[in-house]
Design a protein around this motif. Structure first.
Motif, PDB file in Angstrom:
ATOM      1  N   PRO A 177       0.841  -1.205   0.000  1.00 10.76           N
ATOM      2  CA  PRO A 177       0.000   0.000   0.000  1.00 10.76           C
ATOM      3  C   PRO A 177       0.876   1.254   0.000  1.00 10.76           C
ATOM      4  O   PRO A 177       1.934   1.295   0.625  1.00 10.76           O
ATOM      5  CB  PRO A 177      -0.783  -0.131   1.312  1.00 10.76           C
ATOM      6  CG  PRO A 177      -0.814  -1.606   1.576  1.00 10.76           C
ATOM      7  CD  PRO A 177       0.497  -2.139   1.074  1.00 10.76           C
ATOM      8  N   GLY A 178       0.421   2.246  -0.705  1.00 10.78           N
ATOM      9  CA  GLY A 178       1.205   3.469  -0.851  1.00 10.78           C
ATOM     10  C   GLY A 178       1.959   3.541  -2.156  1.00 10.78           C
ATOM     11  O   GLY A 178       2.623   4.532  -2.438  1.00 10.78           O
TER      12      GLY A 178
ATOM     13  N   ARG B 233       1.922   2.079  -6.552  1.00  8.98           N
ATOM     14  CA  ARG B 233       1.103   1.591  -7.649  1.00  8.98           C
ATOM     15  C   ARG B 233       1.989   0.840  -8.642  1.00  8.98           C
ATOM     16  O   ARG B 233       3.203   1.062  -8.696  1.00  8.98           O
ATOM     17  CB  ARG B 233       0.376   2.743  -8.350  1.00  8.98           C
ATOM     18  CG  ARG B 233       1.298   3.754  -9.006  1.00  8.98           C
ATOM     19  CD  ARG B 233       0.505   4.898  -9.621  1.00  8.98           C
ATOM     20  NE  ARG B 233       1.368   5.916 -10.219  1.00  8.98           N
ATOM     21  CZ  ARG B 233       1.791   5.897 -11.467  1.00  8.98           C
ATOM     22  NH1 ARG B 233       1.436   4.900 -12.265  1.00  8.98           N
ATOM     23  NH2 ARG B 233       2.563   6.855 -11.945  1.00  8.98           N
TER      24      ARG B 233
ATOM     25  N   CYS C 298       3.187   6.543  -4.603  1.00  9.25           N
ATOM     26  CA  CYS C 298       2.118   7.456  -4.975  1.00  9.25           C
ATOM     27  C   CYS C 298       2.573   8.898  -4.812  1.00  9.25           C
ATOM     28  O   CYS C 298       3.378   9.218  -3.924  1.00  9.25           O
ATOM     29  CB  CYS C 298       0.872   7.212  -4.111  1.00  9.25           C
ATOM     30  SG  CYS C 298       0.030   5.652  -4.448  1.00  9.25           S
TER      31      CYS C 298
ATOM     32  N   SER D  96      -2.837   4.693  -2.036  1.00  8.19           N
ATOM     33  CA  SER D  96      -3.357   3.376  -2.413  1.00  8.19           C
ATOM     34  C   SER D  96      -3.351   2.549  -1.144  1.00  8.19           C
ATOM     35  O   SER D  96      -2.305   2.363  -0.525  1.00  8.19           O
ATOM     36  CB  SER D  96      -2.487   2.731  -3.504  1.00  8.19           C
ATOM     37  OG  SER D  96      -1.197   2.469  -3.032  1.00  8.19           O
ATOM     38  N   ASN D  97      -4.522   2.098  -0.744  1.00 10.55           N
ATOM     39  CA  ASN D  97      -4.645   1.375   0.525  1.00 10.55           C
ATOM     40  C   ASN D  97      -4.784  -0.126   0.337  1.00 10.55           C
ATOM     41  O   ASN D  97      -5.228  -0.825   1.236  1.00 10.55           O
ATOM     42  CB  ASN D  97      -5.822   1.914   1.327  1.00 10.55           C
ATOM     43  CG  ASN D  97      -7.113   1.893   0.540  1.00 10.55           C
ATOM     44  OD1 ASN D  97      -7.145   1.342  -0.563  1.00 10.55           O
ATOM     45  ND2 ASN D  97      -8.157   2.490   1.072  1.00 10.55           N
ATOM     46  N   SER D  98      -4.420  -0.620  -0.834  1.00  5.12           N
ATOM     47  CA  SER D  98      -4.484  -2.054  -1.085  1.00  5.12           C
ATOM     48  C   SER D  98      -3.188  -2.514  -1.744  1.00  5.12           C
ATOM     49  O   SER D  98      -2.455  -1.710  -2.328  1.00  5.12           O
ATOM     50  CB  SER D  98      -5.680  -2.397  -1.988  1.00  5.12           C
ATOM     51  OG  SER D  98      -5.567  -1.735  -3.235  1.00  5.12           O
ATOM     52  N   THR D  99      -2.931  -3.785  -1.640  1.00  3.94           N
ATOM     53  CA  THR D  99      -1.738  -4.358  -2.240  1.00  3.94           C
ATOM     54  C   THR D  99      -1.941  -4.503  -3.748  1.00  3.94           C
ATOM     55  O   THR D  99      -3.028  -4.814  -4.213  1.00  3.94           O
ATOM     56  CB  THR D  99      -1.448  -5.738  -1.615  1.00  3.94           C
ATOM     57  OG1 THR D  99      -1.328  -5.584  -0.194  1.00  3.94           O
ATOM     58  CG2 THR D  99      -0.156  -6.305  -2.149  1.00  3.94           C
TER      59      THR D  99
ATOM     60  N   SER E  38      -1.998  -2.258  -6.089  1.00  4.60           N
ATOM     61  CA  SER E  38      -2.929  -1.295  -6.667  1.00  4.60           C
ATOM     62  C   SER E  38      -2.398  -0.831  -8.024  1.00  4.60           C
ATOM     63  O   SER E  38      -1.204  -0.582  -8.189  1.00  4.60           O
ATOM     64  CB  SER E  38      -3.101  -0.100  -5.731  1.00  4.60           C
ATOM     65  OG  SER E  38      -3.941   0.875  -6.303  1.00  4.60           O
TER      66      SER E  38
ATOM     67  N   CYS F 159      -3.290   5.158  -8.045  1.00  3.71           N
ATOM     68  CA  CYS F 159      -3.404   5.860  -6.774  1.00  3.71           C
ATOM     69  C   CYS F 159      -4.632   6.765  -6.820  1.00  3.71           C
ATOM     70  O   CYS F 159      -4.953   7.343  -7.858  1.00  3.71           O
ATOM     71  CB  CYS F 159      -2.152   6.688  -6.489  1.00  3.71           C
ATOM     72  SG  CYS F 159      -0.641   5.696  -6.300  1.00  3.71           S
TER      73      CYS F 159
ATOM     74  N   SER G  43      -2.332  12.925   1.872  1.00  4.54           N
ATOM     75  CA  SER G  43      -1.766  11.595   2.093  1.00  4.54           C
ATOM     76  C   SER G  43      -0.772  11.627   3.243  1.00  4.54           C
ATOM     77  O   SER G  43      -0.054  12.613   3.450  1.00  4.54           O
ATOM     78  CB  SER G  43      -1.081  11.107   0.816  1.00  4.54           C
ATOM     79  OG  SER G  43      -0.107  12.041   0.384  1.00  4.54           O
TER      80      SER G  43
ATOM     81  N   ASP H 134      -0.677   5.557   2.337  1.00  6.48           N
ATOM     82  CA  ASP H 134      -1.690   4.503   2.358  1.00  6.48           C
ATOM     83  C   ASP H 134      -2.983   4.944   3.022  1.00  6.48           C
ATOM     84  O   ASP H 134      -3.900   4.137   3.195  1.00  6.48           O
ATOM     85  CB  ASP H 134      -1.152   3.251   3.055  1.00  6.48           C
ATOM     86  CG  ASP H 134      -0.708   3.524   4.489  1.00  6.48           C
ATOM     87  OD1 ASP H 134      -0.782   4.690   4.930  1.00  6.48           O
ATOM     88  OD2 ASP H 134      -0.273   2.578   5.166  1.00  6.48           O
TER      89      ASP H 134
END
Length: 908
Positions: free
Chosen positions: A514-515, A517, A534, A540-543, A545, A548, A557, A562
């Protein structure tokens, strides 16, 4: 020479052909079957015959030369015979009818499989008259098909036009579901359409996004792998390489495949292979010691004990894959291991089977006998024998054959209208709907494509202490369930390649945390990418991603990119250093102004204070106090009232302040520019006129401010444009015209005051007040001229600080330049000469007086102190007075300033 020798043979063949034609013309024409007639290897008499095609030999060169006996084929035949015996012994199913069978050996050859199918649907006659009608029913009602997909495709194509059902227990190619091509094909094993998707979901479940693929080079492998790759791409899985192999491939091609595996970076291999091809591949992989790869297998070999037995170098340890769910049929195992019914087979085949099963040789065997090989007695017992035939790991496949036979029996039962008796003349239709339950309680039916419901067990190869492999069920796959519930794994611990308990990692690129892209690498599959952080203001709070997301305008941010956190609200507060310093400066200015006001008030009756136009002085000091205090409204969190108050209070108080200074300057200038005594100019600049001028100038600013507040007043505003990471709380001007009108009016008065003070800078002798007013206005104008670009260019709270600094600088300039000199003189006069001044009036010597404009001289007044300190003043007669008033006691209009030597002051 060879061609010459062939002439007699060719001539004899031509003669035979001519004779055959002549006889055909003389009698009815007949068709002769080419080649030897095909005889079944196993047969059983009955009212209704079922066909079977199995591979009793895994290769076919010449029955008398080289071949490999396949025990699996015998097991399949035994399973079919077991089901037939159960049905014949049943009084509920096909009463009064016995089922028989004819089972042929295809030897793993497609051509021989097709030939066997033609033999099953035709009679055993070798000569057919053309005059006979081809309306005879088929010799068999249904055929139990081959294990592999390609032979079944060939057989289904041949017998399809005759509408004879072909049912397979192990042919899984999705292509066989096409009813346009294979209208009479059915099967009791799920289609690879489901298996391929299940394998892709299984790979995705364990996080493997970078895999290799090896397939059998036939319809089973090619079609199954194509569906797997298609599904894998949908799930974000990349296939690094996909190669085809067949057991008869030359060593050069096998070596190429080995080299591809060695040069790959993926650690997972998906094997869509038949059990024969994986057996051949294991040998090659073992020679190159290619261990440590995680294998994912199809149902063809994943639960085959023979394959596991061949893997002596543990190439496939830890493999996972899909298998047909385990099955148990009461009595089947015992029936299969009872080999005596196989006596009904061809004697040569049975002797061959017996010799291979017990590793012995009959005395009259024509096959080669090895040393120390015992002689077969014909009474050997299977107890203690362990080989492929005694292995029951393929019981699910045997169960499929069992269900095939029962499906045909139930269809016949319905078609023949069996109650107590059956009509034996009907022909089985492959499109008959079949739905029944076995004695084990499993429901059997076929969908519109002839496929059963798709259910699989997930198998894990787990080595045991004795070196064998145990097929451990670790999960289930049911295609009939919703997509998110189709694949389920138990909590049982899995064993992976090289006996590891950690799930292998097989990715082209590590997961983007996360964080970040994903950015694809040029020229590589989508699974190969770089992880880019990002940008500011995006998260981006998911793996893994792919993009962003920009935060809301009031959020920003965090450091890890994240999560969006609320932006820090920034304004000039009292707690921070800059706000505290400006507050202290404001309070200091207020206190100094109050001290000066107090001193002036205390000594308000002294000639010095009275001569300094005390009324305007006190009003100026009051306005300065307000100027210092109004700067405090600029500090703190902006609100509706503070935004309106800060600018209006600043504008009004500064106009009041400058109006007072302007009034003093105009009076001083007019007093020195007045003509002879008798002039009426000064009557227009008396106390009343001064008050009115201050009031008038101030009311104009009040009107401008009221107009501003009415039309478009200032309001609190969140500035998110100047700074990305924080919100500036500030006061929006509302109307920029109103703000610059207020500021412009202050500047206009300041410039006018500066101009008048500049004109009065050369007053007689050392008249220093005009000079100090000039200097104070110069400071004021310089501050505010500098303020404009500094205010516009300063970001955030610094623009507020610049405005406060300008207010304080202007206030201190006025306070210091105008009042501090008076304060010093009062200190000198009051504290150093504490005795009151005795004022005497006398005619002054014209030589001692100042020369005024116009050449007029003014009488002087001399003050005498107890210390014999004399002060000389020049007196300007009040308006309308043309002679000295003897009773006038030191009356004066202004105290101008203290001269440098502190021995003279000038009164006017």
């Amino acid at each position: 020479m060879t061609s010459t020798q062939n002439w007699p043979e060719q001539g004899w063949a031509l003669l035979q052909l001519l004779l055959l034609v002549s006889f055909s013309q003389a009698e009815d024409r007949v068709c002769l079957q080419m080649g030897d007639p095909e005889n079944p290897q196993l047969s059983k008499d009955g009212d209704i015959i079922l066909g079977g095609i199995f591979s009793f030999h895994s290769s076919w060169i010449n029955r008398r030369d080289t071949y490999i006996l396949n025990f699996r084929g015998f097991q399949y035949a035994q399973a079919m015979l077991f089901a037939i015996d159960e049905i014949n012994n049943s009084s509920d199913l096909l009463p009064g009818i016995t089922l028989g069978c004819k089972i042929y050996d295809s030897c793993g050859s497609i051509a021989r499989g097709v030939r066997a199918s033609l033999a099953l649907i035709n009679s055993q006659e070798t000569i057919f008259k053309l005059s006979d009608k081809c309306t005879k029913p088929a010799q068999v009602q249904a055929i139990m098909g081959e294990s592999s997909s390609s032979p079944n495709m060939a057989v289904a194509t041949v017998i399809g036009p005759f509408h004879i059902p072909l049912i397979s227990h192990f042919a899984t190619c999705a292509c066989l579901s096409d009813k346009n091509k294979y209208p009479s094909f059915l099967r009791t094993i799920p289609s690879d359409h489901y298996q391929s998707r299940a394998l892709a979901q299984l790979v995705k479940y364990f996080g493997w996004t970078w895999v290799g693929a090896i397939r059998t080079n036939d319809d089973y492998g090619n079609n199954g792998m194509a569906t797997f790759i298609e599904t894998a791409e949908e799930l974000g899985i990349c296939v690094e390489y996909s190669v085809a192999v067949f057991r008869t491939d030359p060593p050069k091609k096998i070596q190429q495949i080995i080299d591809i595996i060695k040069g790959s970076t993926s650690r997972v291999i998906v094997g869509f292979l038949s059990h024969l091809d994986i057996d051949a591949l294991i040998i090659e992989l073992s020679q190159h010691n290619l261990t440590g790869y995680q294998w994912v297998g199809s149902e063809s070999w994943i639960f085959d004990s023979h394959t596991a037995a061949m893997d002596v170098h543990h190439i496939l340890d830890g493999a996972v894959g899909l298998s047909i769910p385990k099955a148990h049929v009461t009595g089947m195992k015992e029936f299969i291991l009872d080999v005596k019914p196989l006596n009904s087979s061809i004697e040569e085949l049975f002797r061959e089977f017996w010799e291979a099963l017990f590793d012995c040789k009959f005395e009259d065997s024509v096959s080669t006998t090895t040393e120390n090989q015992r002689e077969c007695s014909g009474h050997e017992d299977l107890a203690g024998v362990k080989n492929t035939f005694t292995d029951m790991s393929l019981m699910p496949i045997f169960y499929n054959i069992y269900k095939e036979v029962y499906a045909v029996a139930h269809a016949l039962h319905d078609i023949l209208s069996c109650n107590n008796t059956c009509n034996k003349t009907a022909q089985l239709d492959p499109f008959t709907k079949i739905r029944f339950k076995t004695k084990e309680g499993d429901e059997v039916y076929f969908n519109e494509n002839g496929d059963p419901p798709a259910k699989y067990e997930i198998i894990n190869w787990q080595p045991t202490e004795n070196g064998n492999v145990e097929f451990v069920p670790v999960g289930l796959y049911d295609a009939s369930l919703p997509a998110d519930r189709q694949l389920t794994l138990t909590n049982r611990t899995l064993v992976w390649a090289q006996n590891s308990e950690q799930v292998p990692v097989s990715v082209c690129s590590e997961k983007c945390p996360p964080g970040t892209r994903k950015v694809l690498q040029k020229g590589k599959p989508v699974c190969c990418y770089d992880c880019l952080r990002c940008a500011d203001g995006e998260i981006s709070n998911s793996t893994d991603s792919i993009s962003c997301v920009r935060c809301h305008s009031e959020f920003w941010s965090n450091e890890r990119r994240d999560a969006c956190i609320k932006k820090k609200e920034e304004f000039l507060s009292y707690e921070e250093m800059m706000g505290a310093l400006l507050t202290a400066a404001s309070l200091l200015g207020t206190c100094l102004t109050a001290v000066v006001m107090f001193i002036f008030f205390r000594y308000r009756r002294t000639p010095i204070v009275r001569a300094n136009n005390s009324e305007l002085s006190f009003l100026l000091l009051f306005s300065l106090t307000l100027c210092f205090l109004c700067s405090l409204t600029f500090i703190g969190r902006p609100s509706g009232w503070s935004c309106m108050l800060r600018h209006t209070a600043f504008g009004i108080t500064f106009v009041l302040c400058i109006s007072c200074v302007l009034g003093k300057t105009m009076v001083v200038l007019m007093a020195f520019r007045a003509t002879l005594p008798g002039s009426n100019v000064m009557k227009w600049f008396g106390p009343a006129q001064q008050r009115l001028s201050v009031l008038g100038f101030t009311l104009i600013q009040v009107f401008i401010c009221l107009l501003w507040l009415t039309i478009s007043p200032p309001f609190p505003f969140k500035n998110i444009k100047d700074f990305k990471d924080r919100i500036i709380l500030e006061c929006a001007l509302g109307s920029a015209v109103g703000f610059w009108a207020v500021l412009g009016y202050i500047g206009l008065l300041a410039m006018l005051c500066f101009f008048l003070a500049f004109l009065a800078r050369k007053l007689p002798d050392n008249f220093n007040e005009a000079k100090f007013i000039t200097f104070s206005m110069l400071i004021f104008c310089a501050v505010w001229v500098t303020f404009i670009p500094a205010y516009v260019s300063s970001p955030g709270k610094f623009s507020v600080a610049v405005e406060i600094f300008a207010i304080l600088s202007s206030g201190f300039g006025l306070l210091i330049c105008i009042f501090i000199p008076k304060f010093g003189f009062i200190h000198f006069l009051v504290y150093k000469y504490q005795q009151p001044l005795m004022c005497t009036f006398s005619e002054s010597n014209p030589g001692m007086s100042k020369v005024w404009p116009g050449g007029q001289s003014r009488p002087a007044v001399r003050f005498h102190t107890a210390r014999n300190f004399s002060l000389t003043m020049y007196y300007l007669w009040p308006a309308g007075t043309n002679r000295i008033n003897k009773s006038l006691k030191c009356h004066s209009s202004f105290l101008v300033d203290l001269v440098k030597d502190k021995s003279k002051i000038y009164l006017f």
